[in-house]
Scaffold this active site. Structure first.
Site, PDB file in Angstrom:
ATOM      1  N   GLY A 124      48.189  20.195  41.007  1.00  0.00           N
ATOM      2  CA  GLY A 124      49.476  19.645  40.591  1.00  0.00           C
ATOM      3  C   GLY A 124      49.566  19.164  39.169  1.00  0.00           C
ATOM      4  O   GLY A 124      50.643  18.772  38.728  1.00  0.00           O
TER       5      GLY A 124
ATOM      6  N   ARG B 199      47.062  25.785  38.159  1.00  0.00           N
ATOM      7  CA  ARG B 199      47.917  25.938  36.981  1.00  0.00           C
ATOM      8  C   ARG B 199      47.277  25.398  35.698  1.00  0.00           C
ATOM      9  O   ARG B 199      47.232  26.087  34.681  1.00  0.00           O
ATOM     10  CB  ARG B 199      49.232  25.191  37.247  1.00  0.00           C
ATOM     11  CG  ARG B 199      50.262  25.309  36.147  1.00  0.00           C
ATOM     12  CD  ARG B 199      51.409  24.314  36.391  1.00  0.00           C
ATOM     13  NE  ARG B 199      51.871  24.334  37.767  1.00  0.00           N
ATOM     14  CZ  ARG B 199      52.768  25.173  38.256  1.00  0.00           C
ATOM     15  NH1 ARG B 199      53.327  26.052  37.470  1.00  0.00           N
ATOM     16  NH2 ARG B 199      53.118  25.119  39.530  1.00  0.00           N
TER      17      ARG B 199
ATOM     18  N   TYR C  90      62.419  30.052  39.983  1.00  0.00           N
ATOM     19  CA  TYR C  90      62.923  28.683  39.912  1.00  0.00           C
ATOM     20  C   TYR C  90      63.345  28.261  38.509  1.00  0.00           C
ATOM     21  O   TYR C  90      63.169  27.109  38.128  1.00  0.00           O
ATOM     22  CB  TYR C  90      62.021  27.627  40.561  1.00  0.00           C
ATOM     23  CG  TYR C  90      60.543  27.901  40.691  1.00  0.00           C
ATOM     24  CD1 TYR C  90      59.983  27.933  41.967  1.00  0.00           C
ATOM     25  CD2 TYR C  90      59.717  28.102  39.591  1.00  0.00           C
ATOM     26  CE1 TYR C  90      58.624  28.149  42.134  1.00  0.00           C
ATOM     27  CE2 TYR C  90      58.359  28.321  39.761  1.00  0.00           C
ATOM     28  CZ  TYR C  90      57.813  28.348  41.035  1.00  0.00           C
ATOM     29  OH  TYR C  90      56.480  28.562  41.199  1.00  0.00           O
TER      30      TYR C  90
ATOM     31  N   CYS D 261      67.000  45.259  39.546  1.00  0.00           N
ATOM     32  CA  CYS D 261      68.414  45.185  39.901  1.00  0.00           C
ATOM     33  C   CYS D 261      68.718  43.841  40.544  1.00  0.00           C
ATOM     34  O   CYS D 261      69.202  43.761  41.680  1.00  0.00           O
ATOM     35  CB  CYS D 261      68.779  46.328  40.842  1.00  0.00           C
ATOM     36  SG  CYS D 261      68.391  47.926  40.134  1.00  0.00           S
TER      37      CYS D 261
HETATM   38  C1  LIG Z   1      49.142  25.508  45.033  1.00  0.00           C
HETATM   39  C2  LIG Z   1      48.102  24.590  45.502  1.00  0.00           C
HETATM   40  C3  LIG Z   1      47.157  24.068  44.626  1.00  0.00           C
HETATM   41  C4  LIG Z   1      47.198  24.349  43.155  1.00  0.00           C
HETATM   42  O1  LIG Z   1      48.306  23.825  42.572  1.00  0.00           O
HETATM   43  P1  LIG Z   1      48.483  23.855  40.980  1.00  0.00           P
HETATM   44  O2  LIG Z   1      49.859  23.378  40.773  1.00  0.00           O
HETATM   45  O3  LIG Z   1      48.264  25.264  40.576  1.00  0.00           O
HETATM   46  O4  LIG Z   1      47.456  22.940  40.427  1.00  0.00           O
HETATM   47  C5  LIG Z   1      46.174  23.267  45.134  1.00  0.00           C
HETATM   48  N1  LIG Z   1      46.103  22.976  46.443  1.00  0.00           N
HETATM   49  C6  LIG Z   1      46.986  23.454  47.327  1.00  0.00           C
HETATM   50  C7  LIG Z   1      46.842  23.106  48.747  1.00  0.00           C
HETATM   51  C8  LIG Z   1      48.024  24.266  46.890  1.00  0.00           C
HETATM   52  O5  LIG Z   1      48.912  24.734  47.766  1.00  0.00           O
END
Ligand SMILES: *Cc1c(COP(=O)(O)O)cnc(C)c1O
Length: 418
Positions: free
Chosen positions: A230, A275, A314, A341
């Site tokens: 996250g 990410r 998004y 398309c």
């Molecule tokens: C998507 C996800 C992550 C990675 O999230 P990032 O935003 O890429 O850091 C980690 N753990 C779980 C359970 C996820 O679904």
């Protein structure tokens, strides 16, 4: 304002375009390594901290290999991701299987590979036991319900499909103890793409407090706390990247304040960022192939949502630069569009850019996570190749472009290329 760049000279990038044609994804090994080392350094106060790279962010084994070399684990959420992680050499508790709505074949593989199994729902537990798939290391995903934060990507926790309520977590932990499972973890993932260090610190505080409560009320020791992924990235040039060191220090303080007093000072600690690890070190390189003027000015490029869904899916912002025009004023307003398309197949909407002429090379920034990975074949669009700029300066193709044969491979029908 941070200037967004690509770690290649103009001439070197032109050479790549000559050699491979566009479009392609490019990743930077050196950048990824330096970045993950910085994250690890921020948590080096903890002897058993581990970053489990979220494979879904970029499931290319060449990149996963780099992260394995850097001491990361792998966070997998599906059977193919488990297979990939195993192929790359991740073993046992270097893999956490964090799935939801999980199919039996996925649990079976996770069990056979002796991974940490992170269970999303309490209803899965009897099933795991019945099938004799109780792991040595089990973890439970917590959903705290309404906490007043959360965001558009992952939603507010009380509306999110993931994880268990607090009562369910307590019941699951008791259950695990009863099954004689010796190693129990807690997991959560309630923010996504956040640059707000307060949100991240609050998440750590919430999880440490939960472990402390379980210890007090049930007398059960938690062995592992996974704060999820996250961490956001600065997609926009005016955003400020998260300060890992500050984040690590805050977590350290909370760890000391909340866990140490209940004798939980050696709980293992994990993150599962995807990410933040590879996102800023990927670029999608494409060519301008059409200029269209109707009610707006459109630049058509030779890629589409098939290679990068985030803007269409998004409304995500990806910075866009034009090769060799960094110093040209952004005095033209364009929609930069793919060929699908679907009218949301736009990489940029009403974006001020330098004047673009046909043949210009456009660079979409920060595409190293949830870029290729989210791609799809709608409209019969074939996905681009992936190139790796290695630490030694050489470029290696780490995935070839898709072909018609790939597209038709699942069809048993005459006269199609297979
Ligand atoms: C998507 C996800 C992550 C990675 O999230 P990032 O935003 O890429 O850091 C980690 N753990 C779980 C359970 C996820 O679904």
């Amino acid at each position: 304002m941070m200037k967004k760049s690509i770690p290649l000279s103009e001439a070197a990038l032109c050479e790549l375009v000559q050699e491979y044609g566009t479009p392609f994804h490019l990743y930077d090994e050196k950048g990824i390594r330096e970045n993950v080392r910085q994250l690890q350094a921020a948590f080096s106060w903890h002897p058993r901290f581990r970053e489990y790279y979220a494979v879904k962010a970029n499931p290319n084994p060449y990149l996963m290999e780099i992260l394995r070399e850097e001491g990361c684990g792998a966070d997998c959420s599906s059977l193919p991701e488990l297979v990939l992680a195993h192929a790359v050499g991740f073993r046992d508790d270097e893999i956490i299987f964090s799935s939801n709505n999980t199919a039996p074949a996925e649990y079976e593989r996770a069990y056979q590979d002796n991974t940490i199994i992170n269970v999303d729902d309490i209803s899965h537990l009897p099933d795991l036991k019945e099938r004799d798939w109780l792991p040595e290391k089990i973890c439970f995903r917590y959903n705290p319900g309404a906490i007043g934060y959360g965001n558009d990507i992952i939603g507010h926790p009380e509306e999110a499909k993931y994880g268990m309520t607090k009562e369910q977590i307590f019941a699951a932990v008791r259950w695990a103890k009863k099954q004689n499972i010796q190693w129990i973890g807690l997991h959560t993932m309630i923010v996504s793409n956040t640059l707000d260090i307060e949100e991240l610190a609050q998440t750590a505080k919430m999880m440490f407090t939960l472990a402390a409560e379980i210890c007090h009320e049930e007398g059960i020791r938690i062995d592992f706390i996974d704060l999820g992924g996250g961490i956001g990235i600065a997609y926009r040039p005016d955003e400020i990247p998260l300060d890992y060191q500050d984040y690590g220090n805050r977590v350290r303080k909370l760890y000391g304040e909340i866990l140490a007093p209940c004798g939980l000072q050696d709980v293992a600690l994990a993150l599962e960022c995807g990410r933040a690890i590879t996102g800023p070190y990927g670029w999608l390189v494409t060519s301008a192939i059409h200029y269209k003027h109707t009610y707006r000015n459109y630049i058509g490029v030779d890629t589409s949502m098939a290679d990068l869904m985030r803007p269409g899916m998004y409304g995500a912002y990806h910075h866009l630069t034009v090769l060799g025009k960094d110093d040209v004023p952004c005095d033209h307003i364009y929609d930069v569009v793919g060929s699908l398309c679907e009218n949301n197949d736009k990489f940029a909407v009403q974006r001020p850019l330098p004047e673009i002429v046909m043949g210009d090379i456009l660079i979409l920034h920060d595409t190293g996570a949830h870029g290729y990975a989210m791609g799809f074949n709608y409209n019969g669009k074939l996905r681009a190749r992936e190139l790796l700029l290695k630490s030694n300066g050489q470029v290696q193709q780490i995935r070839r472009p898709e072909t018609l044969r790939d597209y038709f491979a699942t069809l048993d029908y005459p006269d199609l290329p297979r």
